[in-house]
Scaffold this active site. Structure first.
Site, PDB file in Angstrom:
ATOM      1  CG  HIS A 161       4.732  13.233   9.065  1.00 44.72           C
ATOM      2  ND1 HIS A 161       4.594  14.204   8.121  1.00 44.72           N
ATOM      3  CD2 HIS A 161       4.548  12.047   8.410  1.00 44.72           C
ATOM      4  CE1 HIS A 161       4.372  13.642   6.938  1.00 44.72           C
ATOM      5  NE2 HIS A 161       4.325  12.322   7.077  1.00 44.72           N
ATOM      6  CG  ASP A 204       4.211   7.722   1.050  1.00 45.40           C
ATOM      7  OD1 ASP A 204       3.727   8.822   0.723  1.00 45.40           O
ATOM      8  OD2 ASP A 204       4.504   7.434   2.230  1.00 45.40           O
ATOM      9  CD  GLU A 212       1.328   9.541   4.403  1.00 45.96           C
ATOM     10  OE1 GLU A 212       1.944   8.987   3.478  1.00 45.96           O
ATOM     11  OE2 GLU A 212       1.846  10.370   5.175  1.00 45.96           O
ATOM     12  CD  GLU A 228       3.289   8.281   6.983  1.00 53.30           C
ATOM     13  OE1 GLU A 228       3.635   7.536   6.055  1.00 53.30           O
ATOM     14  OE2 GLU A 228       3.799   9.397   7.173  1.00 53.30           O
ATOM     15  CG  ASP A 278       2.857  12.330   3.058  1.00 43.52           C
ATOM     16  OD1 ASP A 278       2.958  11.411   2.228  1.00 43.52           O
ATOM     17  OD2 ASP A 278       3.553  12.389   4.109  1.00 43.52           O
TER      18      ASP A 278
HETATM   19 MN    MN Z   1       3.775   9.591   2.672  1.00 41.00          MN
HETATM   20 MN    MN Z   2       3.913  10.891   5.531  1.00 37.87          MN
END
Ligand code: MN
Ligand code: MN
Length: 302
Positions: free
Chosen positions: A154, A83, A283, A187, A94
């Site tokens: 998020h 990640d 993600e 994600e 992200d």
């Molecule tokens: Mn992430």
């Molecule tokens: Mn994240």
């Protein structure tokens, strides 16, 4: 450069690095070498890491980055989540991928990827977050797998990874909608159907973040360290590895303890699946505009 251009630039770098990750993950590889390769590559492409590269193996779901001198290696037959985050002037991409070294765990990765793709296909400005969540859960279940119910996507803000709105990976009752002008990370975390589908905190933390830029009654060294952390990382997460590249460890070790003890710096515990089942995660980051959604981290660009 406009805000959107910065999100797009960060996304482009993040996608390029993520696409190369399978080449650097293999049995016997040191986790610290993977982390440092990812972070170095982000920098050489003109971005900055938005958080330390997470390399989470098997039942470790998230928030593991190598501590200084980490000797851990990728075990045989592992399922590995990488990640990574990139920021350009505080605007974040992200993204995560899963590498499966055991064909028997492949289904988890397929379920996570399919859930992410299904959610992204449905994303429009103004749709309910609960709609996105139920698509994610339904897709994961259709693969015969289980979503992790207490890890979520998020929203993102400038220099802020988790800006307050969660995108659950299980159906929830909520009236919240995807708002234009915001960025979101989606994600889906997936585990075995016989797993608990819940993560717990391990008694280990390898990622930290500044919470209070000033602390009463701290020593001179602690003030210096605090200032260095703010200047370098602002309110973004950082690794201890990064700190000791910035400042001599021997000189600031005690100040570091002081900042942790006084709550000026918080730590993120490592999350592990409670029943120790393997976990997969993919993600992407999405920017919501007035009339459409742009996935910033697609391979080859949005
Ligand atoms: Mn992430
Ligand atoms: Mn994240």
């Amino acid at each position: 450069m406009e805000e959107l251009d910065k999100y797009l630039k960060a996304g482009e770098i993040a996608a390029e690095v993520r696409e190369a990750v399978p080449d650097v993950v293999d049995e016997g590889k040191k986790l610290i070498d993977i982390c440092e390769w990812v972070e170095g590559r982000i920098r050489s492409l003109g971005g900055r890491p938005a958080f330390p590269c997470n390399v989470s193996v098997n039942e470790v779901a998230a928030h593991y980055t190598s501590p200084p001198g980490d000797e851990a290696t990728i075990p045989p037959g592992a399922i590995v989540k990488v990640d990574l985050g990139v920021h350009v002037d505080g605007y974040i991409a992200d993204t995560a991928t899963t590498i499966c070294l055991d064909p028997a765990k492949e289904r988890l990765a397929r379920a996570s990827r399919a859930a992410l793709e299904a959610a992204l296909r449905e994303m429009r400005p103004g749709i309910r977050i609960s709609h996105v969540s139920s698509i994610i859960e339904r897709t994961i279940r259709a693969y015969g797998c289980k979503p992790i119910s207490n890890l979520t996507g998020h929203d993102l803000d400038r220099y802020t990874i988790h800006a307050g709105t969660a995108i659950p990976n299980v159906s929830t009752i909520s009236l919240k909608k995807l708002r234009p002008g915001r960025a979101y990370a989606i994600e889906p975390f997936v585990t075995e159907p016989w797993g608990d589908g819940v993560v717990i905190e391990a008694p280990v933390s390898t990622i930290f973040r500044l919470v209070r830029p000033t602390v009463k009654g701290k020593g001179k060294r602690a003030s210096e360290l605090l200032r260095a952390i703010y200047n370098e990382f602002k309110t973004l997460p950082f690794a201890e590895r990064w700190l000791w590249r910035l400042l001599p460890r021997s000189k600031y070790e005690q100040a570091w303890r002081e900042l942790l003890d006084k709550g000026a710096v918080m730590s993120y515990p490592v999350f592990i699946e409670r029943s120790r089942c393997p976990v997969a995660q993919f993600e992407h980051t999405v920017v919501v505009l007035e009339d459409k959604c742009i996935i910033t981290t697609l391979p080859g660009g949005p």
